[in-house]
Design an enzyme around this catalytic site. Structure first.
Site, mmCIF file in Angstrom:
data_model
loop_
_atom_site.group_PDB
_atom_site.id
_atom_site.type_symbol
_atom_site.label_atom_id
_atom_site.label_comp_id
_atom_site.label_asym_id
_atom_site.label_seq_id
_atom_site.Cartn_x
_atom_site.Cartn_y
_atom_site.Cartn_z
ATOM 1 C CG HIS A 34 -1.661 -1.109 1.604
ATOM 2 N ND1 HIS A 34 -2.999 -1.159 1.315
ATOM 3 C CD2 HIS A 34 -1.369 -2.278 2.231
ATOM 4 C CE1 HIS A 34 -3.503 -2.302 1.736
ATOM 5 N NE2 HIS A 34 -2.536 -3.003 2.293
ATOM 6 C CG HIS A 64 -5.075 -1.476 -1.218
ATOM 7 N ND1 HIS A 64 -5.343 -0.391 -0.438
ATOM 8 C CD2 HIS A 64 -6.089 -2.344 -0.979
ATOM 9 C CE1 HIS A 64 -6.467 -0.590 0.236
ATOM 10 N NE2 HIS A 64 -6.932 -1.774 -0.080
ATOM 11 C CG ASP A 79 -2.887 1.921 -2.067
ATOM 12 O OD1 ASP A 79 -4.055 1.741 -2.460
ATOM 13 O OD2 ASP A 79 -2.498 1.539 -0.955
ATOM 14 C CD GLU A 95 -0.828 1.509 4.304
ATOM 15 O OE1 GLU A 95 -0.448 2.232 3.353
ATOM 16 O OE2 GLU A 95 -2.023 1.232 4.519
#
Length: 183
Positions: free
Chosen positions: A35, A156, A166, A117
């Site tokens: 992400h 994602h 993303d 992330e």
């Protein structure tokens, strides 16, 4: 960096436990989802991502914060622009990062995935330090969870097409696949 398989926590990274997780229904870990995030959007190094994942975002500080303050989300890991890795949720638990999602014929990717992330945006290049940390983390996770094959590392956008974009076109998938997926 070392992953304690008994606890699901990595040693050698920062820990910032999030309350936004629950038990995996089957204990399966077979997918890795990449992400991106920045809070406020497009700003880096603010510490607001950590606050967001801990439900402590200062709503009055930025208009966007008021929009997302009620969301309860998390990821297993965050890699900041300088390559610092923070872990929010044990790998053994289900973080809330994928939302409504599908991989192949399976829905609910949070049940069987790990979420990473990257501090960034869809259109700004990620840093050298981030790629280095991401490659090291991917290798570690693949060794610990062999069901995460190269075909089971995705963005994602791949599991929530039309809803999420993303890690975006700025992410160098060829670089990751050439370097990280060698286990």
């Amino acid at each position: 960096m070392y992953l304690d398989r008994a606890t699901g926590w990595c040693e050698g990274v920062r820990h910032c436990p999030s309350p936004n997780f629950n038990e995996r229904p089957d204990g399966e870990i077979s997918l890795l989802v990449i992400h991106n995030i920045s809070l406020p959007p497009g700003q880096f190094g603010t510490g607001r991502v950590q606050q967001f994942f801990q439900n402590c975002l200062p709503c009055g500080e930025h208009p966007f914060f008021a929009e997302i303050a009620e969301l309860r989300v998390s990821a297993h890991f965050l890699i900041e622009r300088d390559g610092t890795i923070t872990q929010f949720v044990s790998c053994l638990d289900r973080a809330w990062h994928a939302g409504v999602s599908r991989f192949g014929e399976r829905e609910g990717c949070n049940d069987f995935s790990l979420g990473i992330e990257l501090e960034g945006t869809d259109f700004q290049p990620y840093s050298e330090a981030q790629y280095g940390a991401l490659i090291e983390l991917c290798r570690l996770l693949q060794r610990a969870y062999p069901a995460i094959t190269s075909e089971r590392i995705c963005g994602h956008s791949d599991i929530a097409p039309g809803r999420k974009t993303d890690p975006g076109p700025a992410f160098d998938w060829l670089r990751l696949r050439a370097a990280a997926i060698t286990c």
